[in-house]
Design an enzyme around this catalytic site. Sequence first.
Site, PDB file in Angstrom:
ATOM      1  N   LYS A   1       5.133  12.226   6.202  1.00  0.00           N
ATOM      2  CA  LYS A   1       3.949  11.992   5.379  1.00  0.00           C
ATOM      3  C   LYS A   1       2.937  11.157   6.155  1.00  0.00           C
ATOM      4  CE  LYS A   1       2.836  10.403   0.630  1.00  0.00           C
ATOM      5  NZ  LYS A   1       3.411   9.765  -0.579  1.00  0.00           N
TER       6      LYS A   1
ATOM      7  N   SER B   1       2.457  12.278  -4.675  1.00  0.00           N
ATOM      8  CA  SER B   1       1.501  12.430  -3.603  1.00  0.00           C
ATOM      9  C   SER B   1       2.090  13.006  -2.311  1.00  0.00           C
ATOM     10  CB  SER B   1       0.868  11.064  -3.278  1.00  0.00           C
ATOM     11  OG  SER B   1       1.853  10.139  -2.858  1.00  0.00           O
TER      12      SER B   1
ATOM     13  N   SER C   1       6.319   9.729  -6.140  1.00  0.00           N
ATOM     14  CA  SER C   1       5.700  10.641  -5.168  1.00  0.00           C
ATOM     15  C   SER C   1       6.641  11.392  -4.252  1.00  0.00           C
ATOM     16  CB  SER C   1       4.683   9.882  -4.324  1.00  0.00           C
ATOM     17  OG  SER C   1       3.473   9.782  -5.021  1.00  0.00           O
TER      18      SER C   1
HETATM   19  N1  GLN Z   1       1.626   9.528  -9.329  1.00  0.00           N
HETATM   20  C1  GLN Z   1       1.829   8.133  -9.143  1.00  0.00           C
HETATM   21  C2  GLN Z   1       0.516   7.457  -8.825  1.00  0.00           C
HETATM   22  O1  GLN Z   1      -0.443   8.132  -8.721  1.00  0.00           O
HETATM   23  C3  GLN Z   1       2.854   7.847  -8.079  1.00  0.00           C
HETATM   24  C4  GLN Z   1       2.294   7.926  -6.715  1.00  0.00           C
HETATM   25  C5  GLN Z   1       3.293   7.510  -5.679  1.00  0.00           C
HETATM   26  O2  GLN Z   1       4.481   7.433  -5.935  1.00  0.00           O
HETATM   27  N2  GLN Z   1       2.785   7.205  -4.507  1.00  0.00           N
HETATM   28  O3  GLN Z   1       0.437   6.283  -8.701  1.00  0.00           O
END
Ligand code: GLN
Length: 489
Positions: free
Chosen positions: A75, A150, A174
């Site tokens: 990532k 994400s 994410s």
């Molecule tokens: N969807 C969650 C957010 O937008 C989790 C994102 C993540 O785990 N980086 O904060």
Amino acid sequence: MRSARTIAADVRSRACSAEDEVRAALARAHAAQEHTNAFVTIDDRGALEAARAVDRAVGDGRDPGPLAGVPIAVKDNLCVAGVRTTAGAAVLREHRSPFEATAVARLRAAGAVVIATTNLDAFGMGSSTEFADAGPVRSPLHPERVTGGSSGGSAAAVAAGVVPLALGTDTGGSVRQPAAFCGVLGIKPTYGRVSRYGLVAYGSSLDQVGVLTLDAEDAATALALMAGADPFDATSAARPAAEVGPLPVAQDLSALAPSLRVAVVPELFTRGVAAGVRSAVERVVERLREAGATIEERSVPEVAHAVATYYVIATAEASSNLARFDGSVYGVRVGADGDGQTLVSRRSRARGLGPEVRRRVLLGSFVLSAGAFDAYFGRAARVRRLIAEALERALDGVDMLIAPTAPTVAWPLGERLDDPLAVYLGDVATCLANLAGLPALSLPAGPAEDGLPAGAQLIGRAWSERRLLDVAGALGPYAAPSAARPDAP
Ligand code: GLN
């Protein structure tokens, strides 16, 4: 797609060369990029060089490591030496880190070859990989659906069969939610299990590095290699990596299940959960029960407050972490010295930070402001403790909790761009584990709505990754993700 351990075994025994493996993976990456946009950088030159180094080690009789020649994707918010790290944000579009993330360095030291960095919502803020500076990622399973986020690029890279293993990061889901949307396995370890050094911070008390794979054995292999104390991250724990190993993970459900106690959290099967997702996860519960596991129900009414608590804490921490992107040290700088810092910051942020990031910095700055602190941040910190205690009670006497990873399957691209609240609410089941620092994984639960996959989430007690991976291993093997019937308009 062969598993990471099969590739490594073949490279080590000279049944194939690392260079051939990596060359083939690079070709798959370029092909997948055309229809998914899963990658930010595909590093042909660096990857081939690294592969040749592995082949030289094999040729010289040196140990090339347990992941010898395994192509992996990382990532793009984890610093990789020699490759830019954008964190999915315009402000870091050309940023090159002088150091490497510990998680990445440890996998590379084990012989893994980073072939590409993967696309993500800027700074990890999002659930669909549509808030990405490099443009949205399309699901390899369906051309008009999101991958989740994400870590959507990492999930797509594994689901499309480009690499057997990709690194993600998980602040509120994410790793697990995109794994669920793309039909692969994703694990977020206990807070502190893996060093966060070299991870572009989002919410520092929530962030963890995790892995996405096609099976539990590869996930356990990678996690055991990444785990352990790191002098560069004071929150990394001195827990032995052997707690995650030794391998292999369990494969026989009927042998494992009789000693297994699993609690269903009823609140996470009802509100807003699509019928197809619910029945897919219920089928997993039934398989466990039929194999001899004890299934109980443990109510956790506190989950009603999880999303609100998470979004106060995550945005507060984000507003503090992102204060460094002010045009003076990192990344984009708009304006001249003579304009003064206030104007330069304002312009640089306007150019470098997208709408979702700005929304969160605003929200986070507000909940930390003098007049609002007690009512929002202070209260969220207390509710976080209550949620952690409630989960501890629910886990008392059982091995793990089970629930749908996300309430729905992957939604159509663009559908929720103007409805952030609907998207935030989808994090209810995943953000629990981050708020409490617990390990959790999402395993493929089979097809649900529209032929798209659902994920079943297992949440364990702190440091119980191995138990979760054993159950995920015993419930496998999982079918390789396959394209759903396109229902696109
Ligand atoms: N969807 C969650 C957010 O937008 C989790 C994102 C993540 O785990 N980086 O904060």
